[in-house]
Motif scaffolding. Structure first.
Motif, PDB file in Angstrom:
ATOM      1  N   ARG A 167       0.833  -1.207   0.000  1.00 31.35           N
ATOM      2  CA  ARG A 167       0.000   0.000   0.000  1.00 31.35           C
ATOM      3  C   ARG A 167       0.869   1.260   0.000  1.00 31.35           C
ATOM      4  N   HIS A 168       2.011   1.214   0.690  1.00 33.13           N
ATOM      5  CA  HIS A 168       2.946   2.340   0.634  1.00 33.13           C
ATOM      6  C   HIS A 168       3.431   2.558  -0.800  1.00 33.13           C
ATOM      7  N   THR A 169       3.727   1.470  -1.476  1.00 29.12           N
ATOM      8  CA  THR A 169       4.217   1.566  -2.855  1.00 29.12           C
ATOM      9  C   THR A 169       3.158   2.168  -3.766  1.00 29.12           C
ATOM     10  N   ARG A 170       1.926   1.732  -3.621  1.00 31.95           N
ATOM     11  CA  ARG A 170       0.849   2.291  -4.452  1.00 31.95           C
ATOM     12  C   ARG A 170       0.666   3.781  -4.175  1.00 31.95           C
ATOM     13  N   THR A 171       0.765   4.169  -2.914  1.00 31.47           N
ATOM     14  CA  THR A 171       0.650   5.587  -2.570  1.00 31.47           C
ATOM     15  C   THR A 171       1.776   6.396  -3.200  1.00 31.47           C
ATOM     16  N   ALA A 172       2.998   5.865  -3.138  1.00 40.30           N
ATOM     17  CA  ALA A 172       4.137   6.570  -3.724  1.00 40.30           C
ATOM     18  C   ALA A 172       3.940   6.791  -5.218  1.00 40.30           C
ATOM     19  N   VAL A 173       3.477   5.765  -5.906  1.00 43.99           N
ATOM     20  CA  VAL A 173       3.253   5.883  -7.350  1.00 43.99           C
ATOM     21  C   VAL A 173       2.157   6.909  -7.635  1.00 43.99           C
ATOM     22  N   ARG A 174       1.084   6.851  -6.857  1.00 42.21           N
ATOM     23  CA  ARG A 174      -0.058   7.741  -7.088  1.00 42.21           C
ATOM     24  C   ARG A 174       0.291   9.205  -6.820  1.00 42.21           C
ATOM     25  N   THR A 175       1.147   9.465  -5.834  1.00 43.86           N
ATOM     26  CA  THR A 175       1.473  10.849  -5.465  1.00 43.86           C
ATOM     27  C   THR A 175       2.706  11.389  -6.183  1.00 43.86           C
ATOM     28  N   GLY A 176       3.356  10.557  -6.981  1.00 47.46           N
ATOM     29  CA  GLY A 176       4.560  11.008  -7.668  1.00 47.46           C
ATOM     30  C   GLY A 176       5.794  11.025  -6.798  1.00 47.46           C
ATOM     31  N   ALA A 177       5.785  10.247  -5.719  1.00 43.68           N
ATOM     32  CA  ALA A 177       6.952  10.152  -4.842  1.00 43.68           C
ATOM     33  C   ALA A 177       7.976   9.199  -5.435  1.00 43.68           C
ATOM     34  N   HIS A 178       9.178   9.229  -4.877  1.00 43.64           N
ATOM     35  CA  HIS A 178      10.256   8.348  -5.307  1.00 43.64           C
ATOM     36  C   HIS A 178      10.323   7.152  -4.363  1.00 43.64           C
ATOM     37  N   LEU A 179      10.527   5.960  -4.901  1.00 35.50           N
ATOM     38  CA  LEU A 179      10.598   4.745  -4.089  1.00 35.50           C
ATOM     39  C   LEU A 179      12.048   4.351  -3.872  1.00 35.50           C
ATOM     40  N   ALA A 180      12.430   4.223  -2.601  1.00 32.19           N
ATOM     41  CA  ALA A 180      13.777   3.766  -2.247  1.00 32.19           C
ATOM     42  C   ALA A 180      13.698   2.329  -1.739  1.00 32.19           C
ATOM     43  N   PRO A 181      14.789   1.562  -1.849  1.00 29.13           N
ATOM     44  CA  PRO A 181      14.760   0.164  -1.395  1.00 29.13           C
ATOM     45  C   PRO A 181      14.581   0.069   0.116  1.00 29.13           C
ATOM     46  N   THR A 182      13.841  -0.938   0.548  1.00 26.58           N
ATOM     47  CA  THR A 182      13.706  -1.222   1.957  1.00 26.58           C
ATOM     48  C   THR A 182      14.715  -2.290   2.358  1.00 26.58           C
ATOM     49  N   SER A 183      14.741  -2.636   3.640  1.00 29.12           N
ATOM     50  CA  SER A 183      15.694  -3.649   4.103  1.00 29.12           C
ATOM     51  C   SER A 183      15.299  -5.026   3.585  1.00 29.12           C
ATOM     52  N   GLY A 184      16.268  -5.914   3.489  1.00 31.32           N
ATOM     53  CA  GLY A 184      16.022  -7.245   2.966  1.00 31.32           C
ATOM     54  C   GLY A 184      16.664  -8.324   3.818  1.00 31.32           C
ATOM     55  N   PRO A 185      16.722  -9.548   3.302  1.00 30.18           N
ATOM     56  CA  PRO A 185      17.232 -10.678   4.082  1.00 30.18           C
ATOM     57  C   PRO A 185      18.704 -10.571   4.451  1.00 30.18           C
ATOM     58  N   GLU A 186      19.433  -9.655   3.817  1.00 32.00           N
ATOM     59  CA  GLU A 186      20.847  -9.515   4.180  1.00 32.00           C
ATOM     60  C   GLU A 186      21.008  -9.089   5.642  1.00 32.00           C
ATOM     61  N   PHE A 187      19.993  -8.415   6.193  1.00 26.77           N
ATOM     62  CA  PHE A 187      20.087  -8.018   7.598  1.00 26.77           C
ATOM     63  C   PHE A 187      19.896  -9.210   8.527  1.00 26.77           C
ATOM     64  N   ARG A 188      19.221 -10.239   8.065  1.00 29.47           N
ATOM     65  CA  ARG A 188      19.132 -11.483   8.825  1.00 29.47           C
ATOM     66  C   ARG A 188      20.390 -12.307   8.628  1.00 29.47           C
ATOM     67  N   ASP A 189      20.855 -12.387   7.385  1.00 26.92           N
ATOM     68  CA  ASP A 189      22.002 -13.241   7.070  1.00 26.92           C
ATOM     69  C   ASP A 189      23.318 -12.676   7.588  1.00 26.92           C
ATOM     70  N   ARG A 190      23.402 -11.349   7.734  1.00 27.98           N
ATOM     71  CA  ARG A 190      24.628 -10.715   8.222  1.00 27.98           C
ATOM     72  C   ARG A 190      24.350  -9.924   9.492  1.00 27.98           C
ATOM     73  N   ALA A 191      23.523 -10.515  10.352  1.00 30.62           N
ATOM     74  CA  ALA A 191      23.095  -9.820  11.566  1.00 30.62           C
ATOM     75  C   ALA A 191      24.267  -9.445  12.458  1.00 30.62           C
TER      76      ALA A 191
END
Length: 249
Positions: free
Chosen positions: A183-207
């Motif tokens: 839903r955040h992504t849809r809002t960003a697209v609708r409002t013309g905002a820029h989407l930046a990457p969120t955290s991923g599994p690397e934070f689990r794998d390299r905790a």
């Protein structure tokens, strides 16, 4: 207000709650000391960088101002654009989407530039409807855009990748964060905002290197990794900001 809430909630969902919730304030002016790009005419005024959201945006786990996400983004933005950057971090630990509304109000006197919004991690772990959080998020995004900000949205991070959360919290957070992030992504697209990457599994794998001792918040190295992934999006946003027209000589 938010720090007591964060501590209470941490005792319920963390395996090892943070011993210290304080964050060194990185607010201030950042100069493009290492930039090789010449400043374009009329762009000598500082570019405002506003960071809104929760403990991830505030950088709980950083020990020095320069280790915070805001400071790393501000310095990278200064180097990449050749312009000074004025950083203001209004994010607070424990903030929900509703609380970010007050952070936005505090920014009303700032000259609009780039606003980074990272929130949702607390919403998905609380027994509250996600639809309400998503609608509030959409309202905030629209308000920031109408106020003239170039908005950078980081969709709701996934608590399931944080080993420091108790197992039920990881499972619930994983399921609910995916729904809120979409839903955040849809809002960003609708409002013309820029989407930046969120955290991923690397934070689990390299905790051991990317997370602080609580196993939830990033370590200084983790914030550096976040900033590296986000900076290209901020530079794209900066390119959309119109520079002041130089006075005729």
């Amino acid at each position: 207000m938010f720090l007591p809430l964060a501590r209470l909630y941490a005792r319920l969902v963390f395996c090892r709650p943070p011993a210290d919730w304080s964050v060194p304030a990185p607010d201030g002016r950042y100069e493009p000391t290492g930039s090789t790009e010449p400043a374009a005419p009329g762009d000598d005024r500082p570019l405002t960088l506003l960071v809104l959201g929760d403990s991830l945006a505030q950088s709980v786990g950083a020990r020095r101002p320069g280790q915070t996400l805001g400071a790393r983004l501000a310095q990278g933005l200064a180097e990449g654009t050749g312009r000074p950057v004025l950083l203001r971090v209004h994010a607070r630990a424990g903030a929900t989407t509703a609380a970010v509304g007050r952070q936005v109000l505090r920014a009303a006197r700032l000259r609009p530039g780039i606003a980074v919004l990272i929130v949702g991690g607390n919403d998905v772990l609380l027994p509250a409807p996600l639809g309400r959080a998503a609608r509030r998020f959409a309202h905030l995004a629209q308000a920031l855009r109408e106020a003239g900000w170039e908005l950078v949205v980081v969709p709701c991070p996934d608590p399931g990748y944080a080993p420091g959360f108790r197992r039920p919290a990881r499972w619930i957070g994983h399921v609910r964060s995916g729904r809120l992030a979409r839903r955040h992504t849809r809002t960003a697209v609708r409002t013309g905002a820029h989407l930046a990457p969120t955290s991923g599994p690397e934070f689990r794998d390299r905790a051991d290197t990317l997370l602080s001792p609580d196993g939830v918040h990033p370590s200084p190295a983790g914030y550096a990794a976040h900033a590296t992934r986000m900076l290209p999006t901020l530079l794209e946003a900066a390119a959309q900001i119109r520079l002041p027209v130089p006075a005729a000589g």
